[in-house]
Every structure is written in structure tokens, then in C-alpha cells.
Design an enzyme around this catalytic site. Sequence first.
Site, mmCIF file in Angstrom:
data_model
loop_
_atom_site.group_PDB
_atom_site.id
_atom_site.type_symbol
_atom_site.label_atom_id
_atom_site.label_comp_id
_atom_site.label_asym_id
_atom_site.label_seq_id
_atom_site.Cartn_x
_atom_site.Cartn_y
_atom_site.Cartn_z
ATOM 1 N N ARG A 126 23.538 3.915 -0.899
ATOM 2 C CA ARG A 126 23.651 3.082 -1.665
ATOM 3 C C ARG A 126 22.751 1.268 -1.012
ATOM 4 N NH1 ARG A 126 28.136 4.932 -3.298
ATOM 5 N NH2 ARG A 126 28.070 6.307 -5.160
ATOM 6 N N LYS A 148 10.352 -5.941 -4.098
ATOM 7 C CA LYS A 148 9.940 -5.352 -4.941
ATOM 8 C C LYS A 148 9.390 -3.633 -4.627
ATOM 9 C CE LYS A 148 7.050 -6.774 -9.047
ATOM 10 N NZ LYS A 148 6.414 -6.461 -9.782
ATOM 11 N N GLU A 190 -6.928 -9.799 -3.032
ATOM 12 C CA GLU A 190 -5.915 -11.169 -3.348
ATOM 13 C C GLU A 190 -4.925 -12.079 -2.992
ATOM 14 O OE1 GLU A 190 -3.231 -9.175 -5.360
ATOM 15 O OE2 GLU A 190 -3.879 -6.846 -5.314
ATOM 16 N N LYS A 232 3.850 -16.498 -2.197
ATOM 17 C CA LYS A 232 4.466 -15.787 -3.248
ATOM 18 C C LYS A 232 5.869 -15.877 -3.072
ATOM 19 C CE LYS A 232 5.358 -10.900 -4.145
ATOM 20 N NZ LYS A 232 4.441 -9.447 -4.487
ATOM 21 N N GLU A 242 11.033 -10.871 -12.376
ATOM 22 C CA GLU A 242 9.335 -10.319 -12.595
ATOM 23 C C GLU A 242 10.471 -10.335 -14.845
ATOM 24 O OE1 GLU A 242 6.463 -7.464 -11.807
ATOM 25 O OE2 GLU A 242 5.398 -8.946 -13.529
ATOM 26 N N ARG A 246 6.801 -14.635 -12.824
ATOM 27 C CA ARG A 246 6.322 -13.882 -11.834
ATOM 28 C C ARG A 246 5.093 -13.269 -11.848
ATOM 29 N NH1 ARG A 246 9.672 -9.933 -7.229
ATOM 30 N NH2 ARG A 246 7.973 -9.360 -6.295
ATOM 31 N N ASN A 250 -0.030 -11.236 -11.505
ATOM 32 C CA ASN A 250 -0.773 -10.312 -12.142
ATOM 33 C C ASN A 250 -2.321 -10.072 -12.029
ATOM 34 O OD1 ASN A 250 1.406 -8.192 -11.520
ATOM 35 N ND2 ASN A 250 2.283 -8.185 -13.605
ATOM 36 N N HIS A 253 -5.127 -7.726 -12.796
ATOM 37 C CA HIS A 253 -4.598 -7.142 -12.885
ATOM 38 C C HIS A 253 -4.371 -6.308 -14.269
ATOM 39 C CE1 HIS A 253 -3.316 -8.394 -9.185
ATOM 40 N NE2 HIS A 253 -2.925 -7.056 -7.991
ATOM 41 N N HIS A 257 -6.732 -2.817 -13.292
ATOM 42 C CA HIS A 257 -5.440 -1.418 -13.630
ATOM 43 C C HIS A 257 -6.250 -0.906 -13.980
ATOM 44 C CE1 HIS A 257 -1.492 -3.902 -12.611
ATOM 45 N NE2 HIS A 257 -1.670 -2.575 -11.496
ATOM 46 N N HIS A 270 -7.664 -0.887 -4.368
ATOM 47 C CA HIS A 270 -7.126 -1.734 -5.420
ATOM 48 C C HIS A 270 -6.708 -3.001 -5.569
ATOM 49 C CE1 HIS A 270 -3.669 -3.843 -7.868
ATOM 50 N NE2 HIS A 270 -3.782 -4.779 -7.140
HETATM 51 N N1 LIG Z 1 5.731 -4.050 -4.242
HETATM 52 C C1 LIG Z 1 5.192 -4.711 -4.388
HETATM 53 O O1 LIG Z 1 5.371 -6.248 -4.782
HETATM 54 C C2 LIG Z 1 3.820 -4.329 -4.541
HETATM 55 C C3 LIG Z 1 2.741 -5.494 -4.385
HETATM 56 C C4 LIG Z 1 1.265 -4.665 -4.782
HETATM 57 C C5 LIG Z 1 0.490 -3.817 -3.899
HETATM 58 N N2 LIG Z 1 1.742 -2.689 -3.595
HETATM 59 C C6 LIG Z 1 1.379 -1.647 -3.882
HETATM 60 O O2 LIG Z 1 0.818 -1.654 -2.528
HETATM 61 C C7 LIG Z 1 0.194 -0.457 -1.899
HETATM 62 C C8 LIG Z 1 -1.025 -0.422 -1.781
HETATM 63 O O3 LIG Z 1 -0.547 -1.349 -0.218
HETATM 64 P P1 LIG Z 1 -2.395 -1.326 1.097
HETATM 65 O O4 LIG Z 1 -3.288 -2.251 0.212
HETATM 66 O O5 LIG Z 1 -1.464 -1.966 1.632
HETATM 67 O O6 LIG Z 1 -2.444 0.332 1.039
HETATM 68 P P2 LIG Z 1 -1.793 0.779 2.369
HETATM 69 O O7 LIG Z 1 -0.912 1.294 2.351
HETATM 70 O O8 LIG Z 1 -2.148 3.309 1.850
HETATM 71 O O9 LIG Z 1 -2.483 1.198 2.918
HETATM 72 C C9 LIG Z 1 -4.745 0.985 3.255
HETATM 73 C C10 LIG Z 1 -4.844 2.407 4.214
HETATM 74 O O10 LIG Z 1 -5.179 1.523 5.438
HETATM 75 C C11 LIG Z 1 -4.082 1.701 6.220
HETATM 76 N N3 LIG Z 1 -4.320 0.824 7.768
HETATM 77 C C12 LIG Z 1 -2.611 0.514 7.516
HETATM 78 N N4 LIG Z 1 -2.204 -0.523 8.150
HETATM 79 C C13 LIG Z 1 -3.542 0.096 9.034
HETATM 80 C C14 LIG Z 1 -3.893 -1.002 10.329
HETATM 81 N N5 LIG Z 1 -4.014 -2.283 10.866
HETATM 82 N N6 LIG Z 1 -5.631 -0.392 10.769
HETATM 83 C C15 LIG Z 1 -5.582 0.536 10.330
HETATM 84 N N7 LIG Z 1 -5.252 1.580 9.327
HETATM 85 C C16 LIG Z 1 -4.370 1.079 8.254
HETATM 86 C C17 LIG Z 1 -2.888 2.943 6.134
HETATM 87 O O11 LIG Z 1 -2.940 3.801 6.483
HETATM 88 C C18 LIG Z 1 -4.185 3.284 4.676
HETATM 89 O O12 LIG Z 1 -5.330 4.650 4.727
HETATM 90 C C19 LIG Z 1 -0.047 0.205 -3.572
HETATM 91 O O13 LIG Z 1 0.818 1.446 -3.649
HETATM 92 C C20 LIG Z 1 0.845 -0.553 -4.232
HETATM 93 O O14 LIG Z 1 1.223 -0.464 -5.226
HETATM 94 C C21 LIG Z 1 2.662 -2.779 -4.074
HETATM 95 ZN ZN LIG Z 2 -2.384 -6.326 -7.035
#
Ligand SMILES: NC(=O)c1ccc[n+]([C@@H]2O[C@H](COP(=O)([O-])OP(=O)(O)OC[C@H]3O[C@@H](n4cnc5c(N)ncnc54)[C@H](O)[C@@H]3O)[C@@H](O)[C@H]2O)c1
Ligand SMILES: [Zn+2]
Length: 365
Positions: A126, A148, A190, A232, A242, A246, A250, A253, A257, A270
Site C-alpha cells: 500500500r 503521475k 517538451e 512543472k 489534473e 495541469r 498537454n 499532445h 497522441h 513521443h
Molecule cells: N508520469 C508523467 O507525468 C509522464 C509525463 C510524460 C511522459 N511520461 C511517460 O514517459 C515515457 C517516455 O519516457 P522517455 O522518453 O524517457 O522514454 P524511455 O524511458 O523509453 O527512454 C528512452 C530510451 O532511452 C534509453 N535511455 C534512457 N536513459 C538513457 C541514457 N542516459 N543513456 C542512454 N540511453 C538511455 C532508454 O533505455 C530507452 O531506450 C512514456 O511511457 C510516457 O507515458 C510520463
Molecule cells: Zn509529453
Amino acid sequence: MDTTAGSVITVGLGGRSYPIHFGVDILGNLPRLAREAGLGGRAVIVTNETVGPLYCSAVVEVLEQGGIRTASLLLPDGEEHKHLGTIQRIIDFLLEQGADRRTWLVALGGGVIGDMVGFAAAVFLRGVPFVQVPTTLLAQVDSSVGGKTGVNHPSGKNLIGAFHQPRFVLVDVATLMTLPEREYLGGFAEVLKYGIVLDGTFFDYIEEHQRQILDRDRETLLQLTRRCCELKAMVVERDEREEGMRAVLNYGHTLGHAVEALTAYRSYTHGEAVAMGMVAATRVSAHFGCCSTAEAERVRRIIVASGLADRLPPFSRDEYRRAILKDKKMKEGALTLVLNEGIGGFRLQPVTDIDAILDVCGIGG
Ligand SMILES: NC(=O)c1ccc[n+]([C@@H]2O[C@H](COP(=O)([O-])OP(=O)(O)OC[C@H]3O[C@@H](n4cnc5c(N)ncnc54)[C@H](O)[C@@H]3O)[C@@H](O)[C@H]2O)c1
Ligand SMILES: [Zn+2]
């Protein structure tokens, strides 16, 4: 301002407030920050097969030297693993290790790892503490802050999740040096988002420092990540769950999306899709009189100059309409679009006539 020594800001959420630390090569600070955050003597590091070989042994070493017992779990890399099955794997591992309520998790990786580890921390016993050590630009400026967490369901992205704030975030911009170029540029989209809808002066800064940003100059990255996190944090402090403001995050987006969904999440990262979505959003903003065409062009120019695409891929209007309607941000028949007011401001605009919007974006019949 000299920031090479590192700096810190706070996300102010009452009893759930936490610091975000910025610096270059600061993984060594982890044990001290953990003590300051009141965390216990056992940590489980969760990372993936790409990030683990680069940074996990350094994290294990500094924690162990700091008197913290560690275990680490290496998950497969990729968004396709962001589902409940992987959460089960994390929980199985925690149970095997005899983890208890005082055990804290370390999310070492990009947004995928951060979202999954945060969610596992939210539901294991939990709720156990976790810290974010984001290693992508996107994670350092966006996903690691705000609490999130969650995973995807076969019928849609991020449909399962929880709000669970980290105990602290450690942004070490040195980790960005190993990030592949496309991932880096996606994160940059972003970064631009924050300037376009929340801070015109920051947008000016980005324009002026474009070369340094693309060259991954560490000092510039410290300024950049810090300003994005301040913005942020401000948004999250006002609207943690949100329910209103918040939604500004988006920006770009809705169409972003749609592009990701239409291309089955295979053709674009993305951030690349969001960049196209932002160019379209400036057009819609100009259409509603929120910004001038010159301001819209300023946004488009920086996106193209940084190597991101500005044009939406050629799907039919029907395909775009369906993809937009499937997005979960439709409420009671109206779509809320985020528009930019000039550069540095925003307006949430309810829209019922989606076809008219698609027209403005140049998506034909
Ligand atoms: N929680 C939130 O508020 C929020 C906001 C935006 C996006 N997201 C989520 O984030 C995710 C996308 O995140 P992302 O763009 O970081 O993608 P990711 O975590 O898939 O990373 C992208 C790639 O880079 C590699 N990588 C990471 N750090 C590295 C480094 N220092 N050196 C070499 N390679 C590295 C990873 O292994 C992966 O292959 C999505 O699932 C999205 O839904 C969440
Ligand atoms: Zn985004």
C-alpha cells in the site's frame, strides 16, 4: 549565475513536498540525500538493460559505501514492457528480497522506468517510498516530477495508475551525454512546450542558446532542466491531480497522441509527435486570435532548426478524427484544446467542431 555546483528547488505539496536536485556528476550525493529525506538503510534499484550497464554499478557503489544495502533489478527496455506484467515482476523481486515498508525504490532510467517504479512503489504494501533518478531529457524535465505513475493497458496508454510523489528527484545532466540523439531531441520538444505556454522569457533563452542546447552543454542543461522543473512544479502545486490547470502540459499532445496512435507508436518518438502537434497547435491558436502568425512561425522555425519535423503525417481526416476521439481527454462531447496566448501564455479552449480544427491544421477531407 554559477550553477555548476548544483542547485535545488522544492515541489511544494504540503506534507508531500520534495526537493529536486540538479547537478553534473552528482550520483555520489544519493546516500546523503536519502538520509536527508529520512529514508531507511535498504534500497532496491530498478533500471533497464540499456541504462543499467551505464549507471547502475555507480549507483550501487555509492549507496553501499554510504551504508545502504542494495539489490538491483534489470528490466527489459521499451514502452512495450510498460504493463501490469512488469509491475508483477517488480513486486515478485521485492518479495524475494524480503523488502518491507521501509525499503525504498530507486527509479533509474527514463520515463518508462519512472512511471513503472513509481506505480510499483504506490501499490507495494500500500505504498513504499521511491526516488527518481531520471536519465532522459524527457524524464528530467517532465515525467519524474509531479507524481503521475502508471502503466499501459492493451486498450490504451497510461490507463492504469496512481498519484504517488517521489521523496526526491536527482537530475544529473551528465547522464544525458549517453542518450541517443532522437531521444534527446524528443525531450527538447517538451522543453520548448514549457517556453511556448508558460514562460516567454524562457522561450527567448532557448532560442538564444539553441546551439549550446543541441551540443548538450552541461551548464546550459542545468539552467534548462531547472527552469522546466520550476515551471512543472508550479503547475503541479496548483493542480496536483489534473483537475484543471495541469492540462496545460498537454499542449501539442492532442494531435501528438493522434500521430503516435496512427503510426502504432513505431514511426516517431513521443517528443517528435508532440513537436508536430505543437506546430499544429500554434496554427489553431493563430486561428482563434490567441497568437500572431509571426509567433506561430517563430515556434515552427525553432522546431525545424533543431531537426524535428513540423508536418503531420498524411492520414485522412477520418483517421485523425477517430484517433482524437479515442484520446481520453474528451469530456462530455467537447475536446479541450490547449492554445498558446502569444508566446509564454495559454488558454484552455473547449472545441466541439473537430473538423474545423483539422481544416486549420491542413488535414484535408
Ligand atoms: N508520469 C508523467 O507525468 C509522464 C509525463 C510524460 C511522459 N511520461 C511517460 O514517459 C515515457 C517516455 O519516457 P522517455 O522518453 O524517457 O522514454 P524511455 O524511458 O523509453 O527512454 C528512452 C530510451 O532511452 C534509453 N535511455 C534512457 N536513459 C538513457 C541514457 N542516459 N543513456 C542512454 N540511453 C538511455 C532508454 O533505455 C530507452 O531506450 C512514456 O511511457 C510516457 O507515458 C510520463
Ligand atoms: Zn509529453
